[in-house]
Design a protein around this motif. Structure first.
Motif, mmCIF file in Angstrom:
data_model
loop_
_atom_site.group_PDB
_atom_site.id
_atom_site.type_symbol
_atom_site.label_atom_id
_atom_site.label_comp_id
_atom_site.label_asym_id
_atom_site.label_seq_id
_atom_site.Cartn_x
_atom_site.Cartn_y
_atom_site.Cartn_z
ATOM 1 N N ASP A 157 60.041 47.091 64.930
ATOM 2 C CA ASP A 157 60.417 45.763 64.457
ATOM 3 C C ASP A 157 61.490 45.941 63.398
ATOM 4 O O ASP A 157 61.355 46.792 62.503
ATOM 5 N N VAL A 158 62.553 45.142 63.475
ATOM 6 C CA VAL A 158 63.646 45.253 62.517
ATOM 7 C C VAL A 158 64.034 43.861 62.030
ATOM 8 O O VAL A 158 64.146 42.926 62.818
ATOM 9 N N LEU A 159 64.211 43.732 60.733
ATOM 10 C CA LEU A 159 64.594 42.461 60.128
ATOM 11 C C LEU A 159 65.692 42.702 59.112
ATOM 12 O O LEU A 159 65.535 43.523 58.199
ATOM 13 N N GLN A 160 66.813 42.004 59.290
ATOM 14 C CA GLN A 160 67.943 42.114 58.378
ATOM 15 C C GLN A 160 68.330 43.565 58.136
ATOM 16 O O GLN A 160 68.500 44.023 57.000
ATOM 17 N N ASP A 161 68.420 44.304 59.239
ATOM 18 C CA ASP A 161 68.870 45.697 59.258
ATOM 19 C C ASP A 161 67.899 46.662 58.593
ATOM 20 O O ASP A 161 68.250 47.799 58.296
ATOM 21 N N ARG A 162 66.669 46.238 58.365
ATOM 22 C CA ARG A 162 65.658 47.110 57.760
ATOM 23 C C ARG A 162 64.498 47.267 58.735
ATOM 24 O O ARG A 162 64.042 46.288 59.327
ATOM 25 N N ILE A 163 64.008 48.511 58.891
ATOM 26 C CA ILE A 163 62.902 48.771 59.803
ATOM 27 C C ILE A 163 61.606 48.301 59.156
ATOM 28 O O ILE A 163 61.200 48.802 58.099
ATOM 29 N N ILE B 294 66.293 31.829 61.214
ATOM 30 C CA ILE B 294 65.752 30.912 60.224
ATOM 31 C C ILE B 294 64.244 31.072 60.059
ATOM 32 O O ILE B 294 63.672 30.759 59.024
ATOM 33 N N ASN B 295 63.564 31.584 61.100
ATOM 34 C CA ASN B 295 62.116 31.761 60.985
ATOM 35 C C ASN B 295 61.745 33.045 60.255
ATOM 36 O O ASN B 295 60.572 33.322 60.046
ATOM 37 N N ASN B 296 62.756 33.836 59.901
ATOM 38 C CA ASN B 296 62.554 35.049 59.107
ATOM 39 C C ASN B 296 61.570 36.013 59.764
ATOM 40 O O ASN B 296 60.816 36.718 59.081
ATOM 41 N N GLN B 297 61.587 36.042 61.078
ATOM 42 C CA GLN B 297 60.744 36.965 61.820
ATOM 43 C C GLN B 297 61.595 38.122 62.335
ATOM 44 O O GLN B 297 62.759 37.940 62.677
ATOM 45 N N PRO B 298 61.042 39.319 62.429
ATOM 46 C CA PRO B 298 61.825 40.471 62.880
ATOM 47 C C PRO B 298 62.072 40.462 64.387
ATOM 48 O O PRO B 298 61.332 39.838 65.153
ATOM 49 N N ILE B 299 63.101 41.172 64.800
ATOM 50 C CA ILE B 299 63.298 41.486 66.207
ATOM 51 C C ILE B 299 62.219 42.494 66.595
ATOM 52 O O ILE B 299 61.995 43.479 65.889
#
Length: 412
Positions: free
Chosen positions: A115-121, A91-96
């Motif tokens: 860093d990856v967010l919603q399957d995008r690098i 929910i915080n929309n921060q990447p892994i």
């Protein structure tokens, strides 16, 4: 060897946490440490904590990192990697955020992460340490990469945003030493999820064919089993050659030969052996690869179905430089408090995970923990003569379950 592993926004870990394998200045158990000219590293890290505190998530964070690196773009579509399974704080929309600092076999130190967010690098980087400073090999922002080659910088654009550049370039330039050092390090690092019944079923049916073709391997396996079950005298395979296996649909029947009454030898099918014996038998290859070749071995629930003395035997295999000839590392989660003591571990080898009321996990080492009393922090660290297991179970170090009374109500 692993120097440090940092991760953020993975499952229950919202903030950045670091598993640090660099030995502190503690003087206890110096033989538990690998000493190189560049750095002193720990051979073992044991992670304790309550159920659902985040122990497994630490190991899975590394496994997720490895899988992202080694899985090609085409096979990602059918991969078990599901972003919904790894984001707890989506929910915080921060990447892994995932990063390792490693020492490779040729004694070079690298720092690699992404860093990856919603399957995008979102970003990716690789640095190499020279003297006491890290220098950039490449840095990536989304699908653009700035790479240093022969002291010149070049820009690469339109990189597939679902694929890691480390994976891509390792295939393009197979002679690049730096990329190969890092990529191969991940290939050789293993994660075993012994808490997963499906994975346990998998390793329980896994038999190395070296048992048929390599007599030295077979003798070493028997000697390993004999150290914890002295009644086992031999290993019997049917068929007993690779040629016969090919003609038998690659099916191998394996039996362990026991000494019974009147020294009579009897063969017992492996599937009828105890859970602990079968587990040790199937883990043999993973242990030997780590010990001989200096690999990192992550194991979830190492102590499941094992006697505490057998768990200690495994720990000692890694601590002992005579058996751990390749400087392998063992990083595992456990509930085994029998071995949570000053005779087995240094304080910087003991780690805890704890989850707060908001569901956020944190990880910390016993060597860093500041003791407190009922009113405030004392400012004192844990002494090396403390009874670690007793103090842990009484909640002095945190990371234990908070249990409430349960009442069974009878409806009238």
């Amino acid at each position: 060897m692993l120097i440090r592993f940092s991760f953020k926004n993975f499952k229950s870990f919202k903030d950045e946490n670091v598993l640090d394998m660099e030995a502190t200045s503690l003087k206890e158990h110096e033989y538990n440490v690998v000493k190189t000219k560049q750095i002193h590293l720990l051979k073992v890290a044991a992670i304790y904590g309550a159920n659902a505190s985040g122990k497994t998530n630490v190991l899975q964070a590394f496994d997720y990192m490895k899988e992202r690196i080694l899985v090609s773009d085409d096979s990602q579509k059918n991969s078990s990697m599901n972003e919904d399974n790894v984001y707890s704080f989506m929910i915080n929309n921060q990447p892994i955020h995932l990063e390792v600092e490693i020492l490779t076999k040729n004694n070079k130190i690298y720092k690699y992460g992404f860093d990856v967010l919603q399957d995008r690098i979102v970003s990716e980087w690789l640095y190499k340490k020279k003297v006491n400073k890290f220098y950039s090999i490449f840095e990536r922002k989304k699908n653009n990469v700035i790479m240093k080659f022969n002291n010149k910088f070049s820009k690469l654009t339109n990189i597939d945003e679902r694929s890691l550049f480390l994976n891509i370039y390792s295939k393009i330039d197979k002679d690049n030493e730096d990329f190969n050092n890092v990529y191969n390090w991940f290939i050789n690092a293993n994660y075993l999820d012994l808490g997963n019944p499906k994975f346990e079923d998998f390793i329980n049916t896994r038999i190395s064919l070296k048992i048929l073709s390599d007599e030295k391997y077979k003798k070493e396996l028997l000697r390993f089993i004999h150290t914890f079950d002295s009644g086992i005298e031999g290993i019997k395979t049917t068929p007993n050659s690779l040629e016969e296996v090919q003609n038998n649909n690659k099916v191998v029947k394996l039996e362990l030969v026991h000494k019974g009454e009147n020294n009579e030898l009897k063969a017992l099918p492996l599937e009828l052996e105890s859970n602990g014996t079968r587990k040790m038998f199937h883990l043999f290859d993973f242990f030997m690869e780590a010990l001989k070749n200096g690999m990192v071995l992550f194991i979830d629930e190492l102590d499941a179905k094992l006697h505490p003395l057998l768990t200690r035997y495994i720990i000692n295999l890694f601590h002992n430089s005579e058996t751990n000839i390749g400087n392998g590392q063992l990083i595992y989660s456990t509930h085994d408090t029998v071995n949570l003591n000053k005779d087995t571990f240094r304080r910087d080898e003991i780690w805890f995970t704890e989850k707060n009321r908001d569901g956020v996990s944190e990880m910390y080492a016993l060597s860093d923990y500041i003791l407190d009393d009922e009113n405030h922090k004392t400012g004192k660290k844990v002494r090396n003569d403390a009874t670690y297991n007793k103090d842990y179970l009484t909640g002095r170090y945190g990371a234990v379950p908070v249990l409430e009374e349960f009442e069974i109500r009878h409806e009238k």
